[in-house]
Design a protein around this motif. Structure first.
Motif, PDB file in Angstrom:
ATOM      1  N   GLU A 118       1.832  -3.066   4.855  1.00  0.00           N
ATOM      2  CA  GLU A 118       2.996  -3.901   4.527  1.00  0.00           C
ATOM      3  C   GLU A 118       2.629  -5.026   3.571  1.00  0.00           C
ATOM      4  O   GLU A 118       3.455  -5.449   2.750  1.00  0.00           O
ATOM      5  CB  GLU A 118       3.590  -4.477   5.815  1.00  0.00           C
ATOM      6  CG  GLU A 118       4.256  -3.419   6.690  1.00  0.00           C
ATOM      7  CD  GLU A 118       4.728  -3.975   8.025  1.00  0.00           C
ATOM      8  OE1 GLU A 118       4.334  -5.125   8.353  1.00  0.00           O
ATOM      9  OE2 GLU A 118       5.490  -3.277   8.733  1.00  0.00           O
ATOM     10  N   ARG A 119       1.409  -5.504   3.656  1.00  0.00           N
ATOM     11  CA  ARG A 119       0.990  -6.625   2.799  1.00  0.00           C
ATOM     12  C   ARG A 119       0.836  -6.199   1.339  1.00  0.00           C
ATOM     13  O   ARG A 119       1.114  -6.986   0.423  1.00  0.00           O
ATOM     14  CB  ARG A 119      -0.343  -7.192   3.294  1.00  0.00           C
ATOM     15  CG  ARG A 119      -0.208  -8.178   4.458  1.00  0.00           C
ATOM     16  CD  ARG A 119      -1.562  -8.531   5.021  1.00  0.00           C
ATOM     17  NE  ARG A 119      -1.481  -9.729   5.850  1.00  0.00           N
ATOM     18  CZ  ARG A 119      -2.062 -10.882   5.601  1.00  0.00           C
ATOM     19  NH1 ARG A 119      -2.770 -11.029   4.486  1.00  0.00           N
ATOM     20  NH2 ARG A 119      -1.943 -11.912   6.414  1.00  0.00           N
ATOM     21  N   ILE A 120       0.346  -4.990   1.116  1.00  0.00           N
ATOM     22  CA  ILE A 120       0.077  -4.567  -0.271  1.00  0.00           C
ATOM     23  C   ILE A 120       1.009  -3.445  -0.725  1.00  0.00           C
ATOM     24  O   ILE A 120       0.800  -2.842  -1.790  1.00  0.00           O
ATOM     25  CB  ILE A 120      -1.396  -4.139  -0.461  1.00  0.00           C
ATOM     26  CG1 ILE A 120      -1.758  -2.974   0.463  1.00  0.00           C
ATOM     27  CG2 ILE A 120      -2.328  -5.304  -0.223  1.00  0.00           C
ATOM     28  CD1 ILE A 120      -3.191  -2.486   0.268  1.00  0.00           C
ATOM     29  N   ASN A 121       2.047  -3.162   0.105  1.00  0.00           N
ATOM     30  CA  ASN A 121       3.039  -2.153  -0.253  1.00  0.00           C
ATOM     31  C   ASN A 121       2.378  -0.814  -0.599  1.00  0.00           C
ATOM     32  O   ASN A 121       2.608  -0.244  -1.668  1.00  0.00           O
ATOM     33  CB  ASN A 121       3.901  -2.645  -1.424  1.00  0.00           C
ATOM     34  CG  ASN A 121       5.155  -1.801  -1.604  1.00  0.00           C
ATOM     35  OD1 ASN A 121       5.637  -1.203  -0.647  1.00  0.00           O
ATOM     36  ND2 ASN A 121       5.659  -1.747  -2.821  1.00  0.00           N
ATOM     37  N   MET A 122       1.569  -0.344   0.306  1.00  0.00           N
ATOM     38  CA  MET A 122       0.847   0.904   0.112  1.00  0.00           C
ATOM     39  C   MET A 122       0.963   1.718   1.397  1.00  0.00           C
ATOM     40  O   MET A 122       0.990   1.156   2.491  1.00  0.00           O
ATOM     41  CB  MET A 122      -0.622   0.598  -0.211  1.00  0.00           C
ATOM     42  CG  MET A 122      -1.395   1.748  -0.808  1.00  0.00           C
ATOM     43  SD  MET A 122      -3.064   1.194  -1.259  1.00  0.00           S
ATOM     44  CE  MET A 122      -2.723   0.237  -2.736  1.00  0.00           C
ATOM     45  N   HIS A 123       1.027   3.031   1.296  1.00  0.00           N
ATOM     46  CA  HIS A 123       1.216   3.874   2.478  1.00  0.00           C
ATOM     47  C   HIS A 123       0.008   3.785   3.402  1.00  0.00           C
ATOM     48  O   HIS A 123      -1.131   3.620   2.966  1.00  0.00           O
ATOM     49  CB  HIS A 123       1.432   5.333   2.059  1.00  0.00           C
ATOM     50  CG  HIS A 123       2.049   6.172   3.140  1.00  0.00           C
ATOM     51  ND1 HIS A 123       1.302   6.756   4.141  1.00  0.00           N
ATOM     52  CD2 HIS A 123       3.339   6.501   3.383  1.00  0.00           C
ATOM     53  CE1 HIS A 123       2.110   7.429   4.956  1.00  0.00           C
ATOM     54  NE2 HIS A 123       3.351   7.291   4.517  1.00  0.00           N
ATOM     55  N   GLU A 124       0.279   3.893   4.710  1.00  0.00           N
ATOM     56  CA  GLU A 124      -0.798   3.801   5.701  1.00  0.00           C
ATOM     57  C   GLU A 124      -1.865   4.875   5.493  1.00  0.00           C
ATOM     58  O   GLU A 124      -3.053   4.639   5.733  1.00  0.00           O
ATOM     59  CB  GLU A 124      -0.224   3.920   7.118  1.00  0.00           C
ATOM     60  CG  GLU A 124       0.515   2.676   7.583  1.00  0.00           C
ATOM     61  CD  GLU A 124       1.037   2.819   8.997  1.00  0.00           C
ATOM     62  OE1 GLU A 124       0.278   3.311   9.858  1.00  0.00           O
ATOM     63  OE2 GLU A 124       2.200   2.462   9.241  1.00  0.00           O
ATOM     64  N   SER A 125      -1.458   6.069   5.068  1.00  0.00           N
ATOM     65  CA  SER A 125      -2.431   7.144   4.842  1.00  0.00           C
ATOM     66  C   SER A 125      -3.401   6.781   3.723  1.00  0.00           C
ATOM     67  O   SER A 125      -4.585   7.143   3.755  1.00  0.00           O
ATOM     68  CB  SER A 125      -1.716   8.455   4.509  1.00  0.00           C
ATOM     69  OG  SER A 125      -0.980   8.343   3.300  1.00  0.00           O
ATOM     70  N   THR A 126      -2.895   6.046   2.723  1.00  0.00           N
ATOM     71  CA  THR A 126      -3.760   5.597   1.625  1.00  0.00           C
ATOM     72  C   THR A 126      -4.754   4.554   2.133  1.00  0.00           C
ATOM     73  O   THR A 126      -5.938   4.590   1.771  1.00  0.00           O
ATOM     74  CB  THR A 126      -2.920   4.993   0.477  1.00  0.00           C
ATOM     75  OG1 THR A 126      -1.952   5.954   0.058  1.00  0.00           O
ATOM     76  CG2 THR A 126      -3.800   4.615  -0.695  1.00  0.00           C
ATOM     77  N   ILE A 127      -4.292   3.644   2.980  1.00  0.00           N
ATOM     78  CA  ILE A 127      -5.191   2.648   3.583  1.00  0.00           C
ATOM     79  C   ILE A 127      -6.272   3.351   4.393  1.00  0.00           C
ATOM     80  O   ILE A 127      -7.449   3.002   4.326  1.00  0.00           O
ATOM     81  CB  ILE A 127      -4.407   1.672   4.496  1.00  0.00           C
ATOM     82  CG1 ILE A 127      -3.214   1.064   3.768  1.00  0.00           C
ATOM     83  CG2 ILE A 127      -5.341   0.592   5.031  1.00  0.00           C
ATOM     84  CD1 ILE A 127      -3.562   0.204   2.599  1.00  0.00           C
ATOM     85  N   SER A 128      -5.854   4.366   5.151  1.00  0.00           N
ATOM     86  CA  SER A 128      -6.790   5.113   5.987  1.00  0.00           C
ATOM     87  C   SER A 128      -7.878   5.768   5.142  1.00  0.00           C
ATOM     88  O   SER A 128      -9.062   5.740   5.485  1.00  0.00           O
ATOM     89  CB  SER A 128      -6.032   6.168   6.794  1.00  0.00           C
ATOM     90  OG  SER A 128      -6.918   6.943   7.571  1.00  0.00           O
ATOM     91  N   ARG A 129      -7.461   6.361   4.017  1.00  0.00           N
ATOM     92  CA  ARG A 129      -8.445   6.996   3.120  1.00  0.00           C
ATOM     93  C   ARG A 129      -9.348   5.942   2.476  1.00  0.00           C
ATOM     94  O   ARG A 129     -10.535   6.171   2.267  1.00  0.00           O
ATOM     95  CB  ARG A 129      -7.724   7.797   2.036  1.00  0.00           C
ATOM     96  CG  ARG A 129      -7.009   9.035   2.547  1.00  0.00           C
ATOM     97  CD  ARG A 129      -6.486   9.877   1.395  1.00  0.00           C
ATOM     98  NE  ARG A 129      -5.777  11.059   1.881  1.00  0.00           N
ATOM     99  CZ  ARG A 129      -4.454  11.158   1.999  1.00  0.00           C
ATOM    100  NH1 ARG A 129      -3.684  10.114   1.656  1.00  0.00           N
ATOM    101  NH2 ARG A 129      -3.891  12.258   2.453  1.00  0.00           N
TER     102      ARG A 129
END
Length: 453
Positions: free
Chosen positions: A349-360
């Motif tokens: 939510e902070r960087i407007n990026m999908h959770e799956s991308t954060i996970s990778r």
């Protein structure tokens, strides 16, 4: 049979990933070690790529006070030149200590012993049959058949090996390993020998009542024998390089504290600096050979996208770490502070990026901090609410559980339900099953197995 041929128009929603998108995802979830291997292969296979070594660290924050940071790094036995990408003298591999090979260590001892060449050569052969745990994986009979020598010489050589350090090396199973260690300490009496031979599983389950009854000894005496056995090393190879270790850890970033400020230093020195060779650019612009131009264009496109993907990977990881540092600021500044509850969704939510991308982005990624090298994934922790509507991280809850167990009366260990009741009185409603789960994760035994007699 009814064959009905009709033309129907249907609408479907599909996500089609191009090869370039697949490459970006692939690079993002690679560890630094995997990325280095991948880039080196691309350099070998793509002739249009020029590569040169990079420096150690590069800073992304444009608002940094470089004078203050450089002074700090010098005081901390770093050189300020380490921030430059153009320095080729320093490598993260310089910080990796040379590992001692177990087999080399054993062979060095054999050479120093006053054994004849014949037995020594058999010892060398047996050493090559020792597995990664430090055990001999071949039987004396098989070794005898392989070497075409009498089994008595194999036994003699094995006896020599089992006299070496580390103690217990060359044992054929766990029982023999423990026997060797007890014998070397001069404490292998008949009772200890019988317990090792018959009751190892009971010791693991803390069933000293059974051992005491079977052997006609006191429960306390049985537990003393159990403590002796637990002090032995079941894996003689521990501490030596056996070829079975994980890949080297190359931190993706350094988190450095300067007074009350935290700086992120991205560590991309290990990736060669990639560019496109001008010769191939000229071929693309000036050559009349269409096949050559097609080939070069394909290779240039591949190299260009690789460069962009590496840069995109780096920026994504930086943005994620930046938010982690912001959320966990107190944790990095104060060694007595705990992690705050933090999830992938919080960063997403902070960087407007999908959770799956954060996970990778955090998969197999590490940061080097004043607390040591840590896996980024380990900084994420769920929360438990107390009666004050405060979120408490699971790490802090585990600390409470460990403290309770450390202070318990070891002759009357506290059950998981009792721990749950204690925490409930502290305002934390945690079920018995959750307590058991956290205890297992901390590798703490159940109350029945913690009991001291």
């Amino acid at each position: 049979m009814n064959l009905d041929f009709n033309l129907n128009l249907t609408q479907q929603q599909k996500l089609v990933m191009t090869q370039q998108m697949q490459l970006s995802v692939k690079l993002l979830q690679m560890s630094n070690y995997e990325l280095l291997d991948y880039v080196n292969k691309e350099i070998e296979e793509n002739p249009v790529i020029d590569a040169e070594a990079s420096g150690v660290l590069k800073e992304d924050n444009n608002e940094i006070d470089y004078n203050k940071l450089s002074k700090y790094l010098e005081d901390d036995n770093y050189s300020s030149k380490e921030i430059s990408r153009n320095n080729e003298d320093v490598s993260p591999f310089n910080f990796i200590s040379e590992q001692k090979s177990l087999k080399d260590f054993l062979k060095e001892q054999i050479i120093d012993l006053f054994e004849n060449d014949y037995i020594r050569s058999i010892c060398f052969y047996i050493i090559e049959s020792i597995n990664n745990l430090g055990y001999l994986s071949e039987s004396i009979e098989n070794l005898s058949n392989s070497l075409k020598v009498d089994s008595k010489y194999i036994s003699e050589a094995l006896k020599v090996i089992q006299s070496l350090d580390p103690t217990g090396i060359g044992a054929r199973d766990l029982k023999e390993c423990l026997m060797i260690q007890a014998r070397k300490k001069g404490i292998l009496d008949n009772k200890l020998k019988e317990i090792i031979d018959r009751y190892l599983e009971d010791i693991a389950d803390n069933k000293y009542n059974k051992i005491a009854k079977d052997m006609n000894i006191t429960i306390h005496e049985a537990q003393i024998y159990g403590d002796i056995i637990k002090s032995f090393e079941p894996k003689p190879s521990r501490g030596f390089y056996t070829g079975d270790e994980t890949e080297y850890i190359i931190p993706d970033a350094y988190i450095k504290q300067v007074k009350e400020d935290l700086y992120i230093l991205m560590n991309d020195n290990f990736i060669p600096k990639i560019s496109i060779n001008n010769i191939y650019k000229n071929i693309l612009n000036n050559s009349q050979d269409e096949d050559a131009k097609k080939y070069v264009k394909e290779k240039i496109n591949g190299a260009t996208f690789l460069i962009k993907s590496i840069d995109m990977r780096r920026n994504t990881i930086y943005r994620v770490i930046e938010q982690i540092v912001d959320i966990q600021r107190n944790y990095f500044l104060d060694k007595h502070s705990y992690l705050k509850p933090m999830t992938l969704k919080d960063i997403s939510e902070r960087i407007n990026m999908h959770e799956s991308t954060i996970s990778r982005a955090i998969r197999d990624k590490y940061i080097n901090t004043d607390r040591g090298i840590m896996k980024i994934k380990d900084l994420f922790t769920t929360s438990i609410s107390n009666n004050k509507n405060e979120d408490i991280s699971t790490i802090k809850v585990k600390k409470y559980i460990r403290d309770i167990i450390d202070k318990e009366d070891k002759s009357k260990p506290i059950s998981d339900q009792q721990i749950s009741d204690i925490l409930k009185n502290e305002g934390m409603k945690i079920s018995r099953r959750t307590i058991a789960k956290y205890r297992d994760e901390m590798e703490i035994k159940s109350s029945s197995k913690r009991k001291r007699f």
